[in-house]
Structure formats: structure tokens, C-alpha cells
Design a protein around this motif. Structure first.
Motif, mmCIF file in Angstrom:
data_model
loop_
_atom_site.group_PDB
_atom_site.id
_atom_site.type_symbol
_atom_site.label_atom_id
_atom_site.label_comp_id
_atom_site.label_asym_id
_atom_site.label_seq_id
_atom_site.Cartn_x
_atom_site.Cartn_y
_atom_site.Cartn_z
ATOM 1 N N PRO A 148 0.793 -1.136 -0.030
ATOM 2 C CA PRO A 148 -0.082 -0.091 0.128
ATOM 3 C C PRO A 148 0.775 1.473 -0.144
ATOM 4 O O PRO A 148 0.481 2.234 -0.833
ATOM 5 C CB PRO A 148 -0.773 -0.029 1.261
ATOM 6 C CG PRO A 148 -0.708 -1.555 1.718
ATOM 7 C CD PRO A 148 0.405 -2.087 1.055
ATOM 8 N N ILE A 149 2.087 1.446 0.696
ATOM 9 C CA ILE A 149 2.775 2.424 0.879
ATOM 10 C C ILE A 149 3.402 3.178 -0.691
ATOM 11 O O ILE A 149 3.333 4.258 -0.744
ATOM 12 C CB ILE A 149 4.128 2.165 1.539
ATOM 13 C CG1 ILE A 149 3.689 1.677 2.969
ATOM 14 C CG2 ILE A 149 4.921 3.516 1.810
ATOM 15 C CD1 ILE A 149 2.908 2.803 3.878
ATOM 16 N N ARG B 11 9.838 3.228 8.821
ATOM 17 C CA ARG B 11 10.343 2.411 7.428
ATOM 18 C C ARG B 11 11.430 3.288 6.788
ATOM 19 O O ARG B 11 11.334 3.790 5.563
ATOM 20 C CB ARG B 11 9.051 2.700 6.446
ATOM 21 C CG ARG B 11 7.729 1.925 7.027
ATOM 22 C CD ARG B 11 6.593 2.011 6.030
ATOM 23 N NE ARG B 11 5.399 1.380 6.414
ATOM 24 C CZ ARG B 11 4.354 1.889 6.882
ATOM 25 N NH1 ARG B 11 4.507 3.096 7.118
ATOM 26 N NH2 ARG B 11 3.419 1.137 7.407
ATOM 27 N N TRP B 128 -0.408 13.238 6.682
ATOM 28 C CA TRP B 128 -1.076 11.944 6.312
ATOM 29 C C TRP B 128 -0.651 11.048 7.045
ATOM 30 O O TRP B 128 -1.196 9.805 7.666
ATOM 31 C CB TRP B 128 -0.972 11.642 4.917
ATOM 32 C CG TRP B 128 -1.670 12.409 3.930
ATOM 33 C CD1 TRP B 128 -1.020 13.511 3.250
ATOM 34 C CD2 TRP B 128 -3.302 12.579 3.467
ATOM 35 N NE1 TRP B 128 -2.222 13.996 2.454
ATOM 36 C CE2 TRP B 128 -3.334 13.496 2.604
ATOM 37 C CE3 TRP B 128 -3.920 11.420 3.662
ATOM 38 C CZ2 TRP B 128 -4.384 13.724 1.831
ATOM 39 C CZ3 TRP B 128 -5.351 11.737 3.029
ATOM 40 C CH2 TRP B 128 -5.513 12.814 2.221
ATOM 41 N N ARG B 133 -2.345 7.561 7.643
ATOM 42 C CA ARG B 133 -2.785 7.175 6.236
ATOM 43 C C ARG B 133 -1.361 7.508 5.344
ATOM 44 O O ARG B 133 -1.588 8.079 4.283
ATOM 45 C CB ARG B 133 -3.862 7.935 5.693
ATOM 46 C CG ARG B 133 -5.149 7.475 6.245
ATOM 47 C CD ARG B 133 -6.392 7.997 5.344
ATOM 48 N NE ARG B 133 -7.434 7.359 5.749
ATOM 49 C CZ ARG B 133 -8.093 6.176 5.343
ATOM 50 N NH1 ARG B 133 -7.356 5.569 4.477
ATOM 51 N NH2 ARG B 133 -9.246 5.601 5.523
ATOM 52 N N THR B 134 -0.255 6.887 5.916
ATOM 53 C CA THR B 134 0.923 7.019 5.037
ATOM 54 C C THR B 134 0.711 6.804 3.462
ATOM 55 O O THR B 134 1.258 7.424 2.704
ATOM 56 C CB THR B 134 2.227 5.902 5.679
ATOM 57 O OG1 THR B 134 2.026 6.289 6.980
ATOM 58 C CG2 THR B 134 3.239 6.452 4.938
ATOM 59 N N GLU B 135 0.030 5.655 3.241
ATOM 60 C CA GLU B 135 -0.204 5.177 1.925
ATOM 61 C C GLU B 135 -0.918 6.352 1.017
ATOM 62 O O GLU B 135 -0.629 6.232 -0.259
ATOM 63 C CB GLU B 135 -0.950 4.070 1.860
ATOM 64 C CG GLU B 135 -2.379 3.930 2.078
ATOM 65 C CD GLU B 135 -2.623 3.861 3.885
ATOM 66 O OE1 GLU B 135 -1.464 4.029 4.519
ATOM 67 O OE2 GLU B 135 -3.793 3.375 4.069
ATOM 68 N N HIS B 136 -1.369 7.676 1.570
ATOM 69 C CA HIS B 136 -1.799 8.358 0.962
ATOM 70 C C HIS B 136 -1.090 9.629 0.818
ATOM 71 O O HIS B 136 -1.544 10.910 0.376
ATOM 72 C CB HIS B 136 -3.259 8.800 1.122
ATOM 73 C CG HIS B 136 -4.455 7.842 0.856
ATOM 74 N ND1 HIS B 136 -5.057 7.185 1.870
ATOM 75 C CD2 HIS B 136 -4.686 7.209 -0.388
ATOM 76 C CE1 HIS B 136 -5.784 6.203 1.216
ATOM 77 N NE2 HIS B 136 -5.524 6.369 -0.168
ATOM 78 N N TRP B 138 1.419 10.520 -0.862
ATOM 79 C CA TRP B 138 1.642 11.141 -2.291
ATOM 80 C C TRP B 138 0.639 11.784 -2.957
ATOM 81 O O TRP B 138 0.943 12.637 -3.808
ATOM 82 C CB TRP B 138 2.055 9.844 -3.078
ATOM 83 C CG TRP B 138 0.629 9.066 -3.371
ATOM 84 C CD1 TRP B 138 0.108 8.064 -2.420
ATOM 85 C CD2 TRP B 138 -0.420 9.231 -4.404
ATOM 86 N NE1 TRP B 138 -1.138 7.461 -2.830
ATOM 87 C CE2 TRP B 138 -1.461 8.151 -4.058
ATOM 88 C CE3 TRP B 138 -0.534 9.690 -5.588
ATOM 89 C CZ2 TRP B 138 -2.661 8.028 -4.841
ATOM 90 C CZ3 TRP B 138 -1.601 9.789 -6.167
ATOM 91 C CH2 TRP B 138 -2.806 8.817 -5.862
ATOM 92 N N LEU B 139 -0.499 11.674 -2.350
ATOM 93 C CA LEU B 139 -1.791 12.468 -3.113
ATOM 94 C C LEU B 139 -1.739 13.742 -3.323
ATOM 95 O O LEU B 139 -1.651 14.368 -4.194
ATOM 96 C CB LEU B 139 -2.962 11.930 -2.381
ATOM 97 C CG LEU B 139 -4.425 12.349 -3.000
ATOM 98 C CD1 LEU B 139 -4.436 12.064 -4.290
ATOM 99 C CD2 LEU B 139 -5.452 12.037 -2.087
#
Lengths: 411, 205
Positions: A148-149, B11, B128, B133-136, B138-139
Motif C-alpha cells: 500500500p505504501i 520505514r 497523512w 494514512r501514510t499510503e496517501h 503522495w496524493l
């Protein structure tokens, strides 16, 4: 259901990006779109590739989140997996589709668009929706194999590459644009969508989108991997888009055969497109001023028998240059107040192939054209618009130039 | 030892891998000149090194993520260690990208613009992470960049409005200042972690 979707699927909120982009565009472009339904709809297509990138990224993240190990229990069987991904797709797509359709409707109403064929417009909007839906399916197909990342940026950049290679730049190229339109910002009078193109595009995107959405997965060591069959399916699907782009002919836009047939009697007969009747008052005033001044000052060569608004494709070859009919550029709000441009266009021998060929016309032509334009502007009282370095000609000189231009001897 | 465990729970590896790839691609492609992005022509042409600061900045954001779903203690020691970690990671990311690009002397990208873009991307991406909500992350950097190419044209045709400065290859001090302000706000959010700030949640830790 909506409550659950809005809480569990981030893609539900992607309509906000679409809404923001459309609102921005609407505020900037509405004045330009006035009256022109084709331009209004195609105007929004300017944003399609951007929204496709963002939607692919968002859909990819959702698919990736639903494919992590802790959610694997949700779909142990292929059938329920497909159902979940279709649910994700619908959750993202339906709000976007509603926003898109309502925006188009609002824009058409606000632009007071002259609608020639509502069915073709509806089909064009469906084709735009097919592009957005395809982007969501594409992102979903990629995302289920990614962490997901990193799923979001990877899918967005992949979509960027796809759009850049497949959407093409020029609508004059006679090839299908399978991923959709890249939009227009100049008047579209005289043009309409190629219905066959739209139908082929919608069917193609629906089929390949569905294949991508239901693509198979292989469970391996706690994460999903694409099986060989999946890789082949994906490659074949994307490859079919490339093949279609290269092989299927058909320009996205075609001429609709409509002429400027809303005629007004002024100093001379002026015919404009129905699309531009609403905003044409100031143009008609300028044209009347130019023609009356030419009459009053004895420049008979400058007085056209009839003025016809040109379509976006320029000079209409059906008009006989000897008849004294002349053309003005498409009367869009872009050229409001550009009196010099209108006068120059009106005086130019647009029927001559030399003006549209790749080698520029001789220097003498530009000199003549500038002098004629300046003469016309200064006798009509637009002195501030005249071109520097040009001279005012006598009626006789103008007549001589126009005689030569009639036969396209521009030297 | 403590630093190592801090890096381990975040990460760091993935983030720095993304940073590294961005640096390598920037070095390889930086001498090119982009006069358009997608189908949008740019008012001022840019070097790819300017735009690759966006994935590089996202690498930094990802390197700062990893504990967003964990309720952490709210005391001075944790705040200080978070500040130290954040400053180390951001400083490392900015300096390695900036020094590499600077040493190559590419056209259509400036030191000011690189640092500004890092601040913008971290400023838009880090909230984020803070809200889980790290996965967003980039948005917003992507949306801002794309909207800037689409709507960011100013009347004179050579400059950009303040919100579209992410694609301005030269940059001004005022752009840097507001980007820094954005970065500082995101940092404060990240460190104070307002999700767990209520008295009820803080109790017992």
C-alpha cells in the motif's frame, strides 16, 4: 452502505479531487465556452489525463490495502475476491460519475450552450466516464500486487506513461484515441464527435477495464503475486490498447457540415453560427463599423458582399472567392476587442493555398496585408489598433492589391 | 543503539531506498529540459531534477512513518526524540539530494527550488502519516503539481502563483518561506500527534 463505503474505502472521497478540478476549470473557462456545447464538453477533457492519474493512484492504494495479509480472509475464493474489487471500483467510480455528469449538465446550462444533438453529447460524456472508469480499474489491477505504501505513486506514474503514449497530441491525426480525449480550448464550431470512434472507445475501455478489474491473483507466502496467466492477461490487455491505437483509423472529431447560417442584415449581410449568437453583439458592431467606414471613404474593394463566420477549420472551400464573400474568425470571447485581428482576417485572401502551405507566403504579402489592415482600421476610427511601420493606402492601391489577391498572386 | 532502534521501527529502509532511486534518476536525467508535463506546456521549462524532488521528499516522509498506528507516550523525552529523528531524516534527505543535484550544476533547477520542493512535499505528505494514512502521502504533492501545470499560469506567463510554486525552477525567498512554514506546521502536527492528545487517551501511559 454509503456509510460503510465512506469509512472503509478512501476512493469514495476521490470525487472531491474531481469536483475541485472541475470547479477551478469552470471558473476560468466559462466565459470562453459560452454558447458552444462541443467546446464545453471537450473543455473538461483537458483534465481527463490528470484525473486518470489521480484516480488510478487512489484505486491502487485501496486495492493494495484490501490485499494485505490481515484482510486476506475477506476473499479466500476467487469469486468473492472479484466481488470485493468490484465493490471497491463502484465505491470510487459512482461518486465520481455523479460529479462528472452533474458538472457537465451545470456547465452546459451556465454556458447557455446551443445543443445540436443531445444524444451525441450524452455519448461523449459516457466516453469521458469510460476513461475515468478504466483508470480506476487499471489502478485496482496494479494495486493488488503492490504494498500500500508505494501503490499510489507507482499506479499514478504508470497511468501517466499510458496516457502520454496512447492519448496522442493532435486531433488531426487519423488514429483512434483509445484512452480518450485530451480536450480543447478553442471554438469547436463546425465540428462534432465521431460517433463510431466514441462507440469503439466505450466498448473497448469497458471490456479491457472489466478484464483488468477481475484479474486473477496467486496467493504465495502471505502476499499476492501475479501468476503467469495473470501477467499474460495484463500484458495482452494493455497490448491490445497499443495495437488498437496503431491500427484503428478514425479521427475523434469530424466536420458536422453545419454552416454559419444565422444571418443578420447590417451594413452588409453577416452570418454567424447559432452557437455564437448570444455573445456576438460587440463583434457585429465592430464589423458594421468596418464595413460602413469602407463604404463612406470609397474603399469599395474592402466592402464584402457578405461576411460569414468561419468554422474552426478556416476557409470554407465551397465559397467562391469572386462572389465577394469574406470570412471572420470564429467569434469566440477569446478575440473580443481584437479588432486588428478581425480586420486582418477579413481582408486576407484565405482561399489561397499559399497561406496554409508549409512554406511561408512572400514578404510582399505580409507588407500588403499590414498596410491594408492599418488603412481599414484608421478609416474606421480604430487608430489605436493600427500596426506600427505600415502606411495608409489610397482606395486605388487597395483595389490593385485585392485584384492580385483574387487570383492568388501574392508577389 | 537508541538511534538504531528508532530507525528500525520506522520505514527507514524503504524511505531511503525511494530517496536513493530519486537521486540516481535525477543525476541521470537532470540535464534534460522538460518544456511540458504530460499534455500541459510549462510557462518555464524545468529540469527533471526539480520534479524528482517530489518522490525524494516522499521517501523522507515514508522514512518518518511506521509508528502512526501506535499510541506513544506524551512526555518531553518522546517529543525530543521525535524531533531529533525528524531533523536527522529530513536533513539527510534534503542534503543528499541537494548536494548531488547542486554538484552536477543542472540548468532550470536551483538550490532554492529543491529545498522549497522538499519542504512542500514533506509539508503536504507528513500530515497523512500523522493521521495514520501514510499510503496517501503522495496524493497532495501529486495533485498540487498537476494542478499547478494546469491552472498555475499567471498573466505575465513567466511566473507562478504562490500555490503553484512547486514547478517554478528558480524560486523566490518568499516561496521558500511559506514552504518552510508549511513544513513547520506539519512537523508540529507530527510531533504533538493530536489524535492522542485528549486527556482520556493520555492517561495511563
Amino acid at each position: 452502505m454509503i456509510r460503510f463505503a465512506s469509512k472503509s474505502v478512501f476512493g469514495f472521497w476521490s470525487f472531491l479531487v474531481v469536483l475541485g478540478a472541475y470547479a477551478f476549470l469552470f471558473v476560468i473557462m466559462l466565459a470562453n465556452w459560452r454558447g458552444d456545447a462541443v467546446l464545453t464538453i471537450r473543455g473538461f477533457s483537458i483534465l481527463t489525463w490528470i484525473l486518470m492519474m489521480i484516480l488510478a493512484g487512489i484505486a491502487s492504494v485501496d486495492a493494495a490495502r484490501f490485499s494485505t495479509a490481515e484482510r486476506a480472509f475477506l476473499f479466500t475464493e476467487k469469486k468473492s475476491a472479484n466481488r470485493s474489487f468490484i465493490f471497491l471500483f463502484a465505491t470510487t467510480f459512482i461518486p465520481v460519475a455523479i460529479v462528472h455528469a452533474v458538472s457537465m449538465l451545470c456547465a452546459l446550462v451556465a454556458a447557455e450552450a446551443f445543443i445540436r444533438n443531445p444524444f451525441v453529447i450524452a455519448l461523449a460524456v459516457i466516453a469521458q466516464l469510460a476513461s475515468l472508469a478504466w483508470a480506476i480499474a487499471f489502478g485496482s489491477a496494479l494495486g493488488r500486487f503492490l504494498s500500500p505504501i508505494v501503490a499510489g505513486p507507482i499506479a499514478a506514474i504508470a497511468m501517466f506513461v499510458m496516457a502520454n503514449t496512447l492519448m496522442g497530441q493532435s486531433s488531426s491525426v487519423n488514429r483512434i484515441r483509445i484512452l480518450g480525449d485530451t480536450g480543447a480550448s478553442i471554438p469547436q464550431t463546425g465540428l462534432t464527435w465521431n460517433v463510431t470512434h466514441l462507440l469503439v472507445q466505450v466498448v473497448f475501455l469497458a471490456v479491457t477495464g472489466f478484464i483488468l478489474l477481475t484479474i486473477d491473483r496467486m496467493h504465495m507466502a502471505g502476499r499476492y503475486m501475479p501468476s503467469i496467466k495473470t501477467c499474460l492477461t495484463g500484458l495482452a490487455t494493455l497490448g491490445s490498447l497499443v495495437v488498437a491505437t496503431v491500427t484503428i483509423p478514425g479521427a475523434p472529431m469530424v466536420e458536422n457540415g453545419v454552416r454559419a447560417d444565422h444571418c443578420i442584415k447590417g451594413a452588409t449581410e453577416i452570418c454567424i453560427f447559432d452557437e455564437h449568437v448570444q455573445g456576438s453583439r460587440s463583434f457585429i458592431e465592430v464589423l458594421n463599423a468596418l464595413v460602413s467606414a469602407a463604404k463612406d471613404h470609397g474603399y469599395d474593394a474592402l466592402v464584402p458582399a457578405k461576411i460569414v463566420e468561419s468554422s474552426v477549420r478556416g476557409w470554407d472551400p465551397a465559397i467562391d472567392p469572386a462572389s465577394g464573400t469574406r470570412m471572420v474568425p470564429p467569434l469566440s470571447p477569446d478575440i473580443q476587442g481584437e479588432t486588428a485581428y478581425i480586420a486582418q482576417y477579413l481582408a486576407a485572401p484565405l482561399w489561397c493555398d499559399e497561406l496554409s502551405s508549409s512554406t511561408p507566403p512572400p514578404e510582399k504579402y505580409f507588407e500588403d496585408n499590414m498596410n491594408v489592415t492599418t488603412t481599414w482600421l484608421s478609416i474606421a476610427g480604430f487608430e489605436t489598433e493600427t500596426i506600427d511601420g505600415s502606411t495608409i493606402l489610397t482606395p486605388k492601391e487597395v483595389d490593385e492589391i485585392f485584384q492580385r489577391w483574387k487570383t492568388c498572386s501574392l508577389q | 543503539m537508541i538511534l538504531r532502534s528508532i530507525f528500525k521501527v520506522h520505514r527507514t529502509r524503504l524511505g531511503f531506498a525511494i530517496l536513493g532511486v530519486s537521486v540516481v534518476v535525477a543525476v541521470l536525467s537532470g540535464s534534460l529540459t522538460l518544456s511540458r508535463l504530460g499534455f500541459n506546456y510549462l510557462s518555464v521549462p524545468v529540469s527533471p531534477a526539480l520534479l524528482l524532488a517530489i518522490p525524494a521528499g516522499l521517501g523522507v516522509v515514508i522514512a518518518l512513518s511506521g509508528l502512526e498506528h501506535v499510541q506513544r507516550p506524551r512526555n518531553l523525552r518522546r517529543f525530543l526524540s521525535d524531533i531529533l529523528h525528524l531533523v536527522l531524516v529530513v536533513a539527510f534527505g534534503v542534503s543528499i539530494y541537494w548536494l548531488t543535484v547542486h554538484s552536477r550544476g543542472f540548468e532550470y533547477v536551483s538550490d532554492l527550488a529543491i529545498i522549497r520542493n522538499f519542504f512542500i512535499v514533506v509539508g503536504l505528505g507528513l500530515p497523512w502519516v500523522t493521521f495514520g494514512r501514510t499510503e496517501h502521502s503522495w496524493l497532495l504533492p501529486f495533485v498540487v503539481t498537476l494542478f499547478a501545470t494546469q491552472f498555475g499560469r499567471s498573466a505575465d506567463g513567466i511566473s507562478y502563483p504562490w500555490w503553484a510554486s512547486i514547478i517554478d525552477p528558480f524560486g523566490t525567498v518568499s516561496q521558500l518561506l511559506w514552504a518552510f512554514l508549511l513544513f513547520v506546521s506539519a512537523t508540529v502536527l507530527y510531533i504533538t500527534d493530536p489524535r492522542f492528545a485528549s486527556r482520556k487517551n493520555a492517561h495511563g501511559l
